[in-house]
Enzyme design. Structure first.
Site, PDB file in Angstrom:
ATOM      1  N   SER A  26       3.464   8.960   4.697  1.00  0.00           N
ATOM      2  CA  SER A  26       4.023   8.126   5.749  1.00  0.00           C
ATOM      3  C   SER A  26       3.485   8.609   7.330  1.00  0.00           C
ATOM      4  O   SER A  26       3.550   8.011   8.243  1.00  0.00           O
ATOM      5  CB  SER A  26       5.693   8.363   5.823  1.00  0.00           C
ATOM      6  OG  SER A  26       5.971   7.811   4.563  1.00  0.00           O
ATOM      7  N   ARG A 152       4.407  -8.414  -2.684  1.00  0.00           N
ATOM      8  CA  ARG A 152       5.685  -7.797  -2.019  1.00  0.00           C
ATOM      9  C   ARG A 152       6.177  -8.647  -0.723  1.00  0.00           C
ATOM     10  O   ARG A 152       5.406  -9.196  -0.173  1.00  0.00           O
ATOM     11  CB  ARG A 152       5.091  -6.543  -1.614  1.00  0.00           C
ATOM     12  CG  ARG A 152       4.819  -5.481  -2.704  1.00  0.00           C
ATOM     13  CD  ARG A 152       4.366  -4.193  -2.610  1.00  0.00           C
ATOM     14  NE  ARG A 152       5.363  -3.301  -2.014  1.00  0.00           N
ATOM     15  CZ  ARG A 152       5.212  -2.267  -1.332  1.00  0.00           C
ATOM     16  NH1 ARG A 152       4.145  -1.647  -1.526  1.00  0.00           N
ATOM     17  NH2 ARG A 152       6.227  -1.602  -0.817  1.00  0.00           N
ATOM     18  N   GLN A 197       9.473   0.914   7.272  1.00  0.00           N
ATOM     19  CA  GLN A 197       8.371   0.183   7.568  1.00  0.00           C
ATOM     20  C   GLN A 197       8.593  -1.143   8.486  1.00  0.00           C
ATOM     21  O   GLN A 197       8.090  -1.105   9.593  1.00  0.00           O
ATOM     22  CB  GLN A 197       7.744  -0.468   6.386  1.00  0.00           C
ATOM     23  CG  GLN A 197       7.033   0.523   5.521  1.00  0.00           C
ATOM     24  CD  GLN A 197       6.620   0.089   3.963  1.00  0.00           C
ATOM     25  OE1 GLN A 197       6.784  -1.199   3.951  1.00  0.00           O
ATOM     26  NE2 GLN A 197       5.918   0.996   3.231  1.00  0.00           N
ATOM     27  N   ASP A 342      11.524   6.342  -2.697  1.00  0.00           N
ATOM     28  CA  ASP A 342      10.211   6.916  -3.476  1.00  0.00           C
ATOM     29  C   ASP A 342      10.426   7.745  -4.412  1.00  0.00           C
ATOM     30  O   ASP A 342       9.539   8.219  -5.138  1.00  0.00           O
ATOM     31  CB  ASP A 342       9.138   7.505  -2.237  1.00  0.00           C
ATOM     32  CG  ASP A 342       8.654   6.276  -1.282  1.00  0.00           C
ATOM     33  OD1 ASP A 342       9.027   5.088  -1.781  1.00  0.00           O
ATOM     34  OD2 ASP A 342       8.181   6.523  -0.085  1.00  0.00           O
ATOM     35  N   LYS A 369       8.592  -2.673  -4.675  1.00  0.00           N
ATOM     36  CA  LYS A 369       7.785  -1.836  -4.436  1.00  0.00           C
ATOM     37  C   LYS A 369       6.359  -1.987  -5.091  1.00  0.00           C
ATOM     38  O   LYS A 369       6.164  -3.161  -5.455  1.00  0.00           O
ATOM     39  CB  LYS A 369       8.180  -0.376  -5.053  1.00  0.00           C
ATOM     40  CG  LYS A 369       9.390  -0.050  -4.098  1.00  0.00           C
ATOM     41  CD  LYS A 369       9.166   0.226  -2.632  1.00  0.00           C
ATOM     42  CE  LYS A 369      10.289   0.599  -1.800  1.00  0.00           C
ATOM     43  NZ  LYS A 369       9.787   0.955  -0.418  1.00  0.00           N
ATOM     44  N   ARG A 373       9.486  -1.218  -9.914  1.00  0.00           N
ATOM     45  CA  ARG A 373       9.838  -0.027 -10.363  1.00  0.00           C
ATOM     46  C   ARG A 373      11.186   0.303 -11.309  1.00  0.00           C
ATOM     47  O   ARG A 373      11.181   1.501 -11.948  1.00  0.00           O
ATOM     48  CB  ARG A 373      10.018   1.057  -9.321  1.00  0.00           C
ATOM     49  CG  ARG A 373       8.441   1.586  -8.597  1.00  0.00           C
ATOM     50  CD  ARG A 373       8.740   2.374  -7.728  1.00  0.00           C
ATOM     51  NE  ARG A 373       7.268   2.730  -7.034  1.00  0.00           N
ATOM     52  CZ  ARG A 373       6.999   3.116  -5.911  1.00  0.00           C
ATOM     53  NH1 ARG A 373       7.981   3.407  -5.290  1.00  0.00           N
ATOM     54  NH2 ARG A 373       5.773   3.447  -5.526  1.00  0.00           N
TER      55      ARG A 373
HETATM   56  C1  S3P Z   1       7.679   4.131   4.153  1.00  0.00           C
HETATM   57  C2  S3P Z   1       8.832   3.454   3.900  1.00  0.00           C
HETATM   58  C3  S3P Z   1       9.412   3.115   2.505  1.00  0.00           C
HETATM   59  C4  S3P Z   1       8.615   3.847   1.402  1.00  0.00           C
HETATM   60  C5  S3P Z   1       7.193   3.800   1.588  1.00  0.00           C
HETATM   61  C6  S3P Z   1       6.754   4.439   2.884  1.00  0.00           C
HETATM   62  C7  S3P Z   1       7.110   4.390   5.475  1.00  0.00           C
HETATM   63  O1  S3P Z   1       9.312   1.583   2.341  1.00  0.00           O
HETATM   64  O2  S3P Z   1       8.903   3.136   0.194  1.00  0.00           O
HETATM   65  O3  S3P Z   1       6.587   4.340   0.501  1.00  0.00           O
HETATM   66  O4  S3P Z   1       6.082   5.159   5.615  1.00  0.00           O
HETATM   67  O5  S3P Z   1       7.557   3.812   6.379  1.00  0.00           O
HETATM   68  P1  S3P Z   1      10.327   0.954   2.938  1.00  0.00           P
HETATM   69  O6  S3P Z   1      10.309   0.611   4.449  1.00  0.00           O
HETATM   70  O7  S3P Z   1       9.822  -0.599   2.469  1.00  0.00           O
HETATM   71  O8  S3P Z   1      11.577   1.058   2.346  1.00  0.00           O
END
Ligand code: S3P
Length: 459
Positions: A26, A152, A197, A342, A369, A373
């Site tokens: 991330s 997705r 995200q 995660d 995801k 999952r």
């Molecule tokens: C992430 C946010 C999460 C996570 C992903 C990484 C990020 O997703 O599941 O593995 O780096 O901002 P979501 O924002 O869709 O929950």
């Protein structure tokens, strides 16, 4: 993804020792994106050579001519020839994490139209963050992904960017996503469902918009973007449940990417189910990423977190687990789910070896995801001999151990690693198919586990 790989698991002694894990995915996505749009030269160390992070690096190479040589060189590296970067590990994590690159940037306004579509591979973070960045770029770009990513949801990010003034079209709500950026106006946007995200995409657009852009969240999500913005001196205000930015051109990003706590979670869980003490060094200790530690402690795991330093606003330290955990089942309520989103597959692996039932409530978001999952965790754990089921959007695991068997990762990196962990404490051997997916976030997972004493092979 490369050729099919299966993990062959032979349960044995404890998984124990000291290690590091590859850099945080991330954080790496964000630092790369900000480095390639900075005014000035950034120095990034220990970017993980995971497939997802390579997707972001190559996309930024296509958009940023000045950053291109360094990013292309880094992304083409297979890991084998990467310098040690001061590390004391010369196998395992070192292969996947050691690198130092210098990324030159000329600012966000110097981005150019890419020569082709931008392939985000398996990476939802790449696609959603790039969408936010491109919302202000005055040229059309098409973002594509693999089969899993193309299934997705993308309207959750397209809708707020449209409301800011960008032209964004999705394909029935999915990738390919076409973005034609332009002049943007700030908005107030409440993410639903809560998503780091989407929050980041809106903030990235807000950094090039007229007026203030505010993101509201009812439940906290990972805050790497906010921390980076503060470290870069951006006009950002962060309050509980509310982040606001105004237009800003940032300078370089300098730092060493901390180890990925989500990768560390697999090793900690492997040690917890097999009885070994383990220490993970130089790992990210951002509180919005360590909720899994609270859950694991509730389940009886004796885990210590020691923060030692800070880099670009990110706490970094050591996470250690004492051997001999007696695991018990727990309940994870819906509000807690975004902060362990995660880690749910690996927490389910722990739960399979706990005494008593574990219930993870309101986990519908898991269906969006890299695979479904929720269903995937249930079918994989059952394949290994556990009693698990879906009740509406709840995931229920009976606990009590498992016999071993066969589980399919469904092309999902976190399922591949979670099933391997669960199988390590099975009564008999197991095979995990689709294990090549682990390279999406933790290419050295089997090598690191084997070095720590696990009976894991590949075929
Ligand atoms: C992430 C946010 C999460 C996570 C992903 C990484 C990020 O997703 O599941 O593995 O780096 O901002 P979501 O924002 O869709 O929950």
């Amino acid at each position: 993804m490369s050729r099919p790989v299966a993990f062959e698991i032979t349960p044995g002694g404890p998984v124990a020792g000291r290690t590091a894990v590859p850099g945080d995915k991330s954080i790496a996505h964000r630092w790369l994106l900000f480095a390639a749009t900075a005014e000035g030269t950034s120095h990034l160390e220990d970017l993980p050579l995971s497939l997802d992070v390579r997707s972001t690096a190559l996309a930024m190479a296509a958009l940023s001519p000045k950053a291109r040589p360094a990013l292309e060189l880094w992304a083409s590296n297979d890991g084998a020839t990467v310098e040690g970067g001061g590390s004391t590990w010369n196998e395992g994590p070192a292969e996947g994490s050691m690198s130092r690159i210098e990324v030159e940037g000329e600012g966000r306004s110097a981005l150019v139209a890419p020569a082709a579509t931008l392939d985000c591979g398996n990476s939802g973070t790449s696609m959603r963050l790039l969408a936010g960045l491109l919302a202000a770029a005055p040229f059309p770009t098409v973002l594509t992904g693999d089969e899993s990513l193309s299934a997705r949801p993308m309207e959750r990010v397209a809708a707020p960017l449209r409301a800011m003034g960008a032209l964004v079209s999705t394909t029935d709500g999915h990738a390919p996503v076409t973005i034609e950026g332009g002049r943007l106006s700030g908005i107030e946007h409440a993410t639903s469902p809560p998503s780091a995200q989407v929050k980041t995409a809106v903030l990235l657009a807000g950094l090039a918009a007229d007026g203030a852009t505010t993101v509201l969240e009812t439940v906290p999500t990972r805050d790497h973007t906010e921390r980076l913005l503060v470290a870069l001196g951006a006009p950002v205000t962060v309050q509980e449940g509310r982040v606001a930015v105004t237009a800003f051109q940032h300078g370089p990003v300098d730092g060493r990417v901390p180890g990925d706590p989500s990768s560390a979670a697999f090793l900690l869980a492997a040690a917890a189910v097999t009885g070994g003490p383990i220490t993970i060094e130089e790992v990210g200790c951002n509180p919005t990423r360590l909720a899994f530690v609270d859950v694991a402690r509730r389940m009886g795991a004796d885990i210590r977190v020691e923060i030692e330093t800070e880099v670009m606003g990110e706490p970094v330290g050591t996470i250690a687990l004492d051997g001999g955990s007696r695991l018990v089942g727990t309940r994870i309520e819906a509000d807690e789910v975004p902060l362990v989103i995660d880690e749910i597959p690996v927490l389910a692996a722990l739960a399979a070896h706990a005494r008593g039932e574990t219930r993870i409530e309101g986990a519908a978001e898991l269906r969006t995801k890299e695979s479904d999952r929720l269903a995937g965790t249930v079918s994989g754990l059952r394949g290994l001999g556990a009693h698990a089921g879906e009740e509406g959007d709840d995931l229920v695991i009976a606990g009590g151990g498992l016999g071993g068997g066969r589980a399919d990762a469904l092309g999902d990196h976190r399922l591949a690693m979670a099933f391997a962990v669960a199988a390590l404490a099975g009564a008999g051997p197991s095979v995990i198919t689709g294990a090549e997916a682990a390279a999406v976030s933790f290419p050295t997972f089997p090598a690191v586990l084997a070095r720590l004493g696990a009976g894991i092979g590949e075929r």
